[in-house]
Design a protein around this motif. Structure first.
Motif, mmCIF file in Angstrom:
data_model
loop_
_atom_site.group_PDB
_atom_site.id
_atom_site.type_symbol
_atom_site.label_atom_id
_atom_site.label_comp_id
_atom_site.label_asym_id
_atom_site.label_seq_id
_atom_site.Cartn_x
_atom_site.Cartn_y
_atom_site.Cartn_z
ATOM 1 N N PHE A 52 16.383 25.234 -25.591
ATOM 2 C CA PHE A 52 15.541 24.546 -27.198
ATOM 3 C C PHE A 52 15.920 24.949 -28.164
ATOM 4 N N ASP A 53 15.319 24.746 -29.268
ATOM 5 C CA ASP A 53 16.142 24.627 -30.484
ATOM 6 C C ASP A 53 15.259 25.469 -31.134
ATOM 7 N N PHE A 54 14.611 26.419 -30.944
ATOM 8 C CA PHE A 54 13.085 26.943 -31.765
ATOM 9 C C PHE A 54 12.813 26.626 -33.197
ATOM 10 N N PHE A 73 7.131 24.879 -24.758
ATOM 11 C CA PHE A 73 4.683 23.889 -24.422
ATOM 12 C C PHE A 73 3.969 24.659 -25.465
ATOM 13 N N TRP A 74 4.560 26.569 -25.796
ATOM 14 C CA TRP A 74 4.101 26.994 -26.795
ATOM 15 C C TRP A 74 3.800 26.044 -28.277
ATOM 16 N N THR A 114 9.076 28.978 -14.853
ATOM 17 C CA THR A 114 9.158 28.391 -16.431
ATOM 18 C C THR A 114 10.183 28.873 -16.947
ATOM 19 N N SER A 115 11.110 28.772 -18.052
ATOM 20 C CA SER A 115 12.092 28.624 -18.349
ATOM 21 C C SER A 115 11.685 28.651 -20.030
ATOM 22 N N GLN A 116 12.478 30.200 -20.305
ATOM 23 C CA GLN A 116 12.536 30.719 -21.925
ATOM 24 C C GLN A 116 12.308 28.912 -22.687
ATOM 25 N N PRO A 167 7.521 32.780 -20.228
ATOM 26 C CA PRO A 167 8.655 32.891 -20.148
ATOM 27 C C PRO A 167 8.888 33.320 -18.804
ATOM 28 N N GLU A 168 10.218 32.573 -18.188
ATOM 29 C CA GLU A 168 10.608 33.328 -17.079
ATOM 30 C C GLU A 168 10.225 34.176 -16.489
ATOM 31 N N ALA A 169 9.334 33.382 -15.724
ATOM 32 C CA ALA A 169 8.008 33.662 -14.894
ATOM 33 C C ALA A 169 7.652 32.556 -13.817
ATOM 34 N N MET A 170 7.792 33.635 -12.505
ATOM 35 C CA MET A 170 7.363 32.548 -10.912
ATOM 36 C C MET A 170 5.341 32.019 -11.346
ATOM 37 N N TYR A 171 5.568 31.272 -11.384
ATOM 38 C CA TYR A 171 4.557 31.007 -11.528
ATOM 39 C C TYR A 171 4.506 29.441 -10.869
#
Length: 263
Positions: A206-208, A159-160, A151-153, A135-139
């Motif tokens: 996203f409602d985890f 995706f996980w 990639t947003s949280q 999450p929250e990383a430039m990829y």
């Protein structure tokens, strides 16, 4: 200065394999060619990511892996194919030329999020789709993306759980029986929202908790009880999941804090 965090396991393997030839059952290795190919790929990926320096991210030289302590059959389905002959020598040469990192018991993938947090002005570069769970990383996925993207949280969590449902045949965890990509998307779709504000900016949510409950219900409907193990296998470690001082890993468990003590 921007730093490209490169998936060195892949670069090293591909360059070593391309430098190896079998002539009548006898192997010949061009280590100079392997070094040249690897350096060329490293520089190419660094430039593609818009960076001016690199850190090579490796898995440990020993074949230890924390996931095998949780699920002994992790990656055991893979054929016992030996690494290319010059893999180790090439790694030593590349480590002389570039900054690099590996951590005992952690796969290279597990290092990316922690390293990205320590070096905010960095880009994760890997062909591995599992990086979408960071999450929250430039990829940058160099063979499919023209430019790096964050990639947003919300998307990382979605995706996980998508991986938890469908499994990963490459890594040897099977996911939920009878659930493929299409069914997984249907299950998770109600919990993932994309909204646009007045300035035209997109915001993902996203409602985890709701999605996790749906994942558990899906497993139960198939008569399976191993949803937690599969979620732990699919999760790339995030910041705070690795306690280097006490040599332990925090395992995902929504009901309690659970730590895996490393040998």
């Amino acid at each position: 200065m921007t730093v490209a965090l490169l998936d060195a396991d892949v670069i090293n393997y591909q360059a070593a394999a391309s430098a190896q030839r079998d002539y009548g059952g006898e192997l010949f290795v061009d280590i100079s060619g392997a070094i040249e190919d690897a350096v060329t790929q490293i520089e190419k990926e660094m430039l593609h990511a818009g960076c001016d320096s690199v850190i090579l991210v490796y898995s440990p030289k020993k074949s230890n892996n924390w996931r095998k302590l949780v699920m002994p059959l992790y990656k055991m389905h893979r054929k016992a194919t030996p690494k290319p002959v010059c893999y180790g020598e090439l790694r030593e040469e590349l480590e002389k030329r570039y900054k690099h990192i590996s951590i005992d018991w952690l796969e290279g993938d597990d290092i990316f999020h922690m390293l990205h947090r320590k070096i905010p002005d960095s880009v994760i570069v890997s062909i591995d789709k599992d990086m979408y769970t960071v999450p929250e990383a430039m990829y940058l996925r160099p063979h499919t993306m023209a430019f790096p993207a964050v990639t947003s949280q919300a998307y990382a969590d979605k995706f996980w759980l998508y991986q938890v449902l469908i499994g990963d045949s490459t890594d040897g965890y099977k996911g939920c029986m009878g659930i493929g990509p299409k069914k997984a998307e249907v299950i998770l779709k109600p919990f993932f929202k994309v909204e646009m504000d007045d300035d035209g900016n997109h915001h993902e949510s996203f409602d985890f908790d709701g999605a996790w409950a749906a994942v558990v219900d899906t497993y139960r409907s198939k008569g399976q009880t191993n949803w937690l193990e599969q979620a732990q296998m699919a999760r790339i470690l995030r910041e705070g999941d690795y306690d280097s001082e006490n040599k332990r890993i925090r395992l995902f468990n929504p009901d309690k804090e659970e730590w895996l003590q490393l040998p």
